[in-house]
Design a protein around this motif. Sequence first.
Motif, mmCIF file in Angstrom:
data_model
loop_
_atom_site.group_PDB
_atom_site.id
_atom_site.type_symbol
_atom_site.label_atom_id
_atom_site.label_comp_id
_atom_site.label_asym_id
_atom_site.label_seq_id
_atom_site.Cartn_x
_atom_site.Cartn_y
_atom_site.Cartn_z
ATOM 1 N N CYS A 64 -49.592 15.503 22.090
ATOM 2 C CA CYS A 64 -48.474 16.038 22.066
ATOM 3 C C CYS A 64 -47.908 16.519 23.558
ATOM 4 N N LEU A 65 -46.754 16.516 24.060
ATOM 5 C CA LEU A 65 -46.476 16.915 25.176
ATOM 6 C C LEU A 65 -45.387 18.130 25.126
ATOM 7 N N GLU A 66 -45.301 19.121 25.858
ATOM 8 C CA GLU A 66 -44.481 20.390 25.943
ATOM 9 C C GLU A 66 -43.961 20.669 27.213
ATOM 10 N N PHE A 101 -42.736 16.469 22.349
ATOM 11 C CA PHE A 101 -42.812 15.138 21.913
ATOM 12 C C PHE A 101 -44.289 14.780 21.352
ATOM 13 N N ARG A 102 -44.409 13.796 20.450
ATOM 14 C CA ARG A 102 -45.865 13.527 19.779
ATOM 15 C C ARG A 102 -45.851 11.902 19.874
ATOM 16 N N THR A 103 -47.008 11.511 20.105
ATOM 17 C CA THR A 103 -47.281 10.140 19.947
ATOM 18 C C THR A 103 -47.547 9.774 18.658
ATOM 19 N N THR A 159 -50.046 19.527 27.649
ATOM 20 C CA THR A 159 -50.594 18.257 26.895
ATOM 21 C C THR A 159 -51.631 18.868 25.711
ATOM 22 N N VAL A 160 -51.512 18.662 24.655
ATOM 23 C CA VAL A 160 -52.652 18.946 23.394
ATOM 24 C C VAL A 160 -52.790 17.790 22.658
ATOM 25 N N ASP A 180 -57.142 18.832 13.336
ATOM 26 C CA ASP A 180 -58.058 19.492 14.229
ATOM 27 C C ASP A 180 -57.800 19.262 15.589
ATOM 28 N N PHE A 181 -58.053 20.459 16.302
ATOM 29 C CA PHE A 181 -57.690 20.624 17.639
ATOM 30 C C PHE A 181 -58.685 20.030 18.372
ATOM 31 N N ILE A 182 -58.543 19.054 19.393
ATOM 32 C CA ILE A 182 -59.532 18.515 20.146
ATOM 33 C C ILE A 182 -59.446 19.334 21.502
ATOM 34 N N GLY A 183 -58.408 19.350 22.200
ATOM 35 C CA GLY A 183 -58.408 19.946 23.631
ATOM 36 C C GLY A 183 -56.903 20.001 24.004
ATOM 37 N N SER A 184 -56.775 20.918 24.978
ATOM 38 C CA SER A 184 -55.271 20.885 25.840
ATOM 39 C C SER A 184 -55.566 21.203 27.354
ATOM 40 N N GLY A 185 -54.212 20.782 28.099
ATOM 41 C CA GLY A 185 -54.492 21.207 29.428
ATOM 42 C C GLY A 185 -53.173 21.055 30.102
ATOM 43 N N ASN A 186 -53.063 21.608 31.347
ATOM 44 C CA ASN A 186 -51.873 21.638 32.011
ATOM 45 C C ASN A 186 -51.667 20.641 33.187
#
Length: 255
Positions: free
Chosen positions: A35-37, A43-45, A74-75, A86-92
């Motif tokens: 997911c992009l924010e 947006f979601r792939t 990004t998530v 399930d949440f895997i990870g996120s970043g900027n």
Amino acid sequence: MSITGIQGRLLEVTVVGCTKLKDTEWISRQDPYVCLEYGSTKFRTRTCTDGGKNPTFQEKFVFNLIEGLRELKTVVWNSNTLSYDDFIGSGNVQLQKVLSQGYDDSTWPLQSKTGRHAGEVKLILHYAEANKPATSYAPSAPPYAVPPAPHVSLYSAPPPPASAPPYHPPSTAYPTSCPYPSYPPNSGAYPPPPYPPPQPAAYPPQPYPQPSAYPPQPYPPPSAVSSTAISTATTELLLSSRSISWHLSSTTVLR
């Protein structure tokens, strides 16, 4: 370099894939998606079924830039059918490089909720309105637009200046001698050989004059030899008769 005045301009983001993701499944392979924010735009792939730790997406999204906002979030999630994802990870993702250079294909780290490393996400960012020339792109990030082919001159050497008249060699009164002899060669004082050349005579060559079928005549001719012999014999006979007569006469006197 100043990167102001980006309000409403377009930013292209391509989600290439993820690597070394944290595995949230115990038995089967996980099904990740990204997911992009950016501001209020999300947006979601698609879900990469059985993507496991290294899913691939290759999906492009377009964002309208917001003045003063230089960060994209990004998530990464794991899709579940019977329970919550399930949440895997996120970043900027920082946008300074793409806004100044027009292109960025970096890999960005992901963190779990506890701050641990949860993998990486590969993005390709393209900003067509960047003012930096295309030649300043990083070697690992080729420009988005194909550069025009370099101009190649059609001349092997630069043409002479327009003010200088072209040089023309002076014409000579005699033709230029050719390094190769002409054909047929000049025979000088001798007449040219006949054409076609005479055919060689049959072997052996015929004698000249033609031989006679009879043996050659002796010299002098036989007729001359015969008359000479007769004349000689006659002369000898006359001398012999005169000698006899003289002898007889001598004998008579002596008596």
